[in-house]
Scaffold this active site. Structure first.
Site, PDB file in Angstrom:
ATOM      1  N   VAL A 106       0.859  -1.181   0.000  1.00  0.00           N
ATOM      2  CA  VAL A 106       0.000   0.000   0.000  1.00  0.00           C
ATOM      3  C   VAL A 106       0.893   1.228   0.000  1.00  0.00           C
ATOM      4  CG1 VAL A 106      -1.825   1.247   1.183  1.00  0.00           C
ATOM      5  CG2 VAL A 106      -1.769  -1.247   1.294  1.00  0.00           C
ATOM      6  N   CYS A 107       0.718   2.078  -1.000  1.00  0.00           N
ATOM      7  CA  CYS A 107       1.450   3.337  -1.104  1.00  0.00           C
ATOM      8  C   CYS A 107       2.971   3.079  -1.110  1.00  0.00           C
ATOM      9  CB  CYS A 107       1.029   4.274   0.026  1.00  0.00           C
ATOM     10  SG  CYS A 107       1.583   5.977  -0.156  1.00  0.00           S
ATOM     11  N   SER A 108       3.721   3.697  -0.193  1.00  0.00           N
ATOM     12  CA  SER A 108       5.180   3.580  -0.211  1.00  0.00           C
ATOM     13  C   SER A 108       5.669   2.208   0.228  1.00  0.00           C
ATOM     14  CB  SER A 108       5.809   4.655   0.680  1.00  0.00           C
ATOM     15  OG  SER A 108       5.356   4.537   2.016  1.00  0.00           O
TER      16      SER A 108
END
Length: 324
Positions: A106-108
């Site tokens: 998720v994301c970074s």
């Protein structure tokens, strides 16, 4: 199979992205007849971890818990773009994929998968603010910055924050069917599937480069976006031949007059959809697209969503005045 899910935590994890994974996979909804997942939160760096919000999280589970998971999820965290990761964490992620299980970021969290070599040769994504750096740091990865999530078989990556919900519901839909995914989404009060990609959320005005010879023409183009323009007309405005103008324009802006003009028109359309109650035909006229159908076509091509859907997202139902 999606019966066993483990979330891998690193120091300074982001609580929201962790919460998304806990909500989708870790909540017991058996009272509604929905499948229950064997769920665990795993620490990669000691029994107590800090969140970027300042509080701590403790868990009894270590890396050995990953070995039984059908899915290992990695939420975002602070400084994931710059930091290094323990080799035992990266080895555990590699083993997860090697034994046929899947990983989700998720994301970074995508940077952790990249450090493990799991993005090499794969399509992937992350938050639009970090996509360019992800591509630079992992040149073998095929980064797609405009999408909400990418399912590349064993490796699933999602864009920023709420896009983790989209990716997680996608996995539930794959494993248990649309009825279960829809029921989970209703319980969470979120759409089971969102139209478009993260391109509609990217704030990206065109870069202002030094334009020694076409700067005045660019300013004129910005003031007259509602007009038809040809290279010949613009060249005359700049007192150049069409060939010289096209060459100078490319050199000084990094793009063609048509693409520059199209992007400026879409940006103006976005602004009007967010801030005004004008009809689609009026917005199409002000932005030089001519009519609502042409506006819709170019908007979808550029942002992956319709003008009406964009207005609903950024202005709410009260801002809708005409379908497109």
């Amino acid at each position: 199979m999606l019966k066993n899910v483990a979330v891998l935590l690193l120091d300074e994890v982001h609580p929201f992205e962790l919460g998304v994974l806990c909500e989708v996979f870790g909540l017991d909804r058996s009272d509604e007849g929905l499948p229950v997942t064997d769920f665990a939160v795993v620490s990669a760096e000691g029994p107590v971890l800090r969140t970027h919000a300042g509080f701590t999280i403790s868990t009894p589970h270590g890396l050995d818990r990953l070995e039984e998971a059908d899915l290992v999820a990695v939420p975002a965290g602070s400084h994931f773009m710059e930091r290094t990761y323990p080799e035992e964490v990266l080895d555990a992620l590699r083993r997860t994929v090697k034994r046929g299980a899947r990983v989700l970021s998720v994301c970074s969290g995508a940077y952790v998968l990249g450090a493990a070599g799991l993005l090499d040769g794969r399509r992937c994504t992350t938050h639009w603010r970090h996509a360019e750096e992800l591509a630079r740091r992992f040149p073998e990865a095929r980064v797609e910055p405009d999408v909400l999530y990418v399912d590349d078989g064993a490796v699933i990556t999602s864009a920023g924050t709420a896009a983790g919900i989209d990716a997680a519901l996608h996995l539930v839909r794959q494993a248990h069917g649309p009825a279960v995914a829809n029921a989970v989404a209703r319980r969470m009060v979120v759409p089971p599937h969102r139209d478009g990609g993260q391109a509609q959320y990217i704030k990206r005005p065109l870069p202002r480069t030094r334009c020694d010879t076409v700067g005045d023409t660019l300013a004129w183009m910005e003031r007259h976006l509602d007009r038809e323009m040809s290279v010949e007309q613009l060249a005359a405005q700049a007192h150049m031949s069409p060939r010289t103008f096209a060459r100078r324009f490319q050199q000084e802006t990094g793009t063609t007059p048509y693409r520059w003009l199209l992007r400026q028109r879409v940006l103006l359309a976005q602004h009007l959809l967010e801030t005004s109650e004008e009809t689609m035909d009026t917005i199409a006229g002000r932005t030089g697209f001519g009519n609502a159908a042409a506006l819709r076509h170019q908007f979808v091509r550029s942002l992956g969503t319709t003008p009406n859907a964009y207005r609903r997202t950024f202005r709410g139902p009260a801002g809708i005045t005409e379908a497109a």
